[in-house]
Design an enzyme around this catalytic site. Structure first.
Site, mmCIF file in Angstrom:
data_model
loop_
_atom_site.group_PDB
_atom_site.id
_atom_site.type_symbol
_atom_site.label_atom_id
_atom_site.label_comp_id
_atom_site.label_asym_id
_atom_site.label_seq_id
_atom_site.Cartn_x
_atom_site.Cartn_y
_atom_site.Cartn_z
ATOM 1 C CG ASP A 82 35.248 44.272 46.081
ATOM 2 O OD1 ASP A 82 34.535 43.265 45.955
ATOM 3 O OD2 ASP A 82 36.320 44.282 46.726
ATOM 4 C CE1 TYR A 111 39.884 38.558 37.579
ATOM 5 C CE2 TYR A 111 39.690 36.706 39.088
ATOM 6 C CZ TYR A 111 39.656 38.068 38.850
ATOM 7 O OH TYR A 111 39.389 38.928 39.889
ATOM 8 C CE LYS A 140 40.450 52.750 29.288
ATOM 9 N NZ LYS A 140 40.047 54.095 29.785
ATOM 10 C CG ASP A 143 37.566 41.173 41.382
ATOM 11 O OD1 ASP A 143 36.902 40.716 42.328
ATOM 12 O OD2 ASP A 143 38.764 41.501 41.478
HETATM 13 C C1 IPM Z 1 35.750 37.738 44.208
HETATM 14 C C2 IPM Z 1 37.143 37.603 44.737
HETATM 15 C C3 IPM Z 1 37.884 36.567 43.907
HETATM 16 C C4 IPM Z 1 37.994 37.089 42.492
HETATM 17 C C5 IPM Z 1 39.287 36.163 44.458
HETATM 18 C C6 IPM Z 1 39.216 35.719 45.899
HETATM 19 C C7 IPM Z 1 39.926 35.116 43.599
HETATM 20 O O1 IPM Z 1 37.780 38.833 44.764
HETATM 21 O O2 IPM Z 1 35.007 36.722 44.197
HETATM 22 O O3 IPM Z 1 35.368 38.845 43.820
HETATM 23 O O4 IPM Z 1 38.919 37.846 42.155
HETATM 24 O O5 IPM Z 1 37.127 36.723 41.691
HETATM 25 MG MG MG Z 2 36.509 40.447 44.277
#
Ligand code: IPM
Ligand code: MG
Length: 396
Positions: free
Chosen positions: A283, A172, A223, A279
């Site tokens: 999710d 990032y 990884k 990230d």
């Molecule tokens: C998260 C989101 C963010 C990330 C985006 C909105 C920049 O997906 O907080 O998981 O990638 O960290």
């Molecule tokens: Mg995210």
């Protein structure tokens, strides 16, 4: 009662408790007062923040805590107002406060903006500016919502895991990055996955501390069969493990981890991983619980205010329709109390109120199942307030 967030509060390092926090511990019997920066942001952000603010106020007042809120523009809202996604004044207000509560950022309107003018860039600047390198993302399947999971009941039931995501490093932020041309004159885009030892060491320590206070098991996801940055990550995690002989450490490649999370999520207690894998996996973990609309997060640094936000996005498709689930933001407010301010009792009031509201059958659309009461964002907030407003926390 099922532990909603199975974590006792902890400090990153006992020596690094911000001054205002140590003060609040020593004068615990006096009335505490905190400055909170609210960043409603975009889409459903303002709706869920306004509900969470009311819940914070009530739970705080019942514990003798007073909040002074300052609302600042951030994300697309800030772009429209000031031309940048994170105005300097927003960052400086956030830095000077005791904790920051963020709604959500982003929306169709700004999707095609250049990178430095995207709402998401503002969020990354905020994380970097507050130096909140440790992102805690709990995912617990509540007994009340087990049917909301897309996984089979026997797979989802009882899942209670924590993803500890490194938040201010890796691909990032790594350099070099950008657009260019290769030796054949073709256009390219590139990024760099890079970690320094101190970055892995400090997130590993947070993860070991977290695991120690939970089930005592830490799985480091990387990884390392392909990437040098991951080989290095694994080497540092193993080195830090010597400080935590009581925590059981395992390692897993990220592709396998993604598979294991849906095959047998109960095998995980605490997961530690880099920024991008965290990230993605958080999710995925959230969906085990039924709805991303339920999950809070805390981002902490070595000192200074923490940043607390629901892990869901701004959901522009339902914005302004009173359909959003405010529970993730309400639970983020509970994490703010617990991890940001050390106000554990007020935090527990909120957690219990959420469970009690679910027990009484109230559901927003994303977690609705037959036989329950379908409510909107505001009504859900009212019901949580009703559950908070009891002399002793509601028993569930
Ligand atoms: C998260 C989101 C963010 C990330 C985006 C909105 C920049 O997906 O907080 O998981 O990638 O960290
Ligand atoms: Mg995210």
């Amino acid at each position: 009662m099922a532990a909603l967030i199975n974590l006792t509060p902890f400090r990153l390092h006992s020596t690094s408790i911000p001054k205002h926090q140590s003060r609040s511990f020593t004068v615990r019997c006096a009335k505490s007062s905190y400055n909170i920066t609210l960043l409603p942001g975009d889409g459903i952000g303002p709706e869920v923040i306004s509900v969470a603010k009311n819940v914070l106020n009530l739970a705080g007042s019942l514990e003798g805590i007073e909040f002074k809120f300052k609302e600042m523009p951030m994300g697309g809202a800030a772009l429209d107002l000031t031309g940048v996604p994170l105005p300097e004044e927003t960052l400086s207000t956030a830095k000077q406060s005791d904790a920051v509560l963020l709604g959500a950022i982003g929306g169709y309107k700004w999707d095609k903006n250049e990178k430095h003018l995207k709402p998401e860039t503002g969020l990354l600047q905020l994380r970097a500016g507050l130096k909140v390198f440790a992102n805690l993302r709990p995912a617990s399947v509540l007994p009340q919502l087990v049917d909301a999971s897309t996984l089979k009941k026997e797979v989802a039931e009882g899942v209670d895991l924590m993803v500890v995501r490194e938040l201010t490093g890796g691909i990032y932020f790594g350099k070099p990055r950008g657009f260019g041309t290769n030796e054949n004159g073709e256009e390219i885009g590139y990024n760099t996955e890079v970690y320094a030892a101190y970055e892995v060491d400090r997130i590993a320590r947070i993860a070991f501390e977290t695991a120690r206070k939970r089930g005592g098991k830490l799985c480091s996801v990387d990884k390392a069969n392909v990437l040098e940055a991951s080989m290095f990550w694994r080497k540092r995690v193993i080195a830090i493990a010597e400080e935590y002989p009581d925590v059981e450490l395992t390692h897993m490649y990220v592709d396998n981890a993604a598979m294991q999370l849906v095959r047998n999520p109960k095998q995980f207690d605490t997961i530690v991983t880099n920024n991008i894998f965290g990230d993605i996996l958080s999710d995925e973990a959230s969906m085990i619980t039924g709805s991303i609309g339920m999950l809070p997060s805390a981002s902490l640094g070595e000192s200074g205010p923490g940043l607390f936000e629901p892990i869901h996005g701004s959901a522009p498709d339902i914005a302004g329709q009173d359909k959003a689930n405010p529970l993730a933001t309400i639970l983020s407010a509970a994490m703010l109390l617990k991890y940001g301010l050390g106000e554990v009792k007020a935090a527990e009031r909120i957690e219990l109120a959420v469970l009690n509201t679910l027990d009484r059958g109230f559901r927003t659309g994303d977690i609705y199942s037959d036989g329950n009461k379908l409510v909107g964002c505001k009504e859900m907030g009212e019901q949580v307030l009703k559950s908070v407003d009891k002399k002793t926390p509601a028993s569930v």
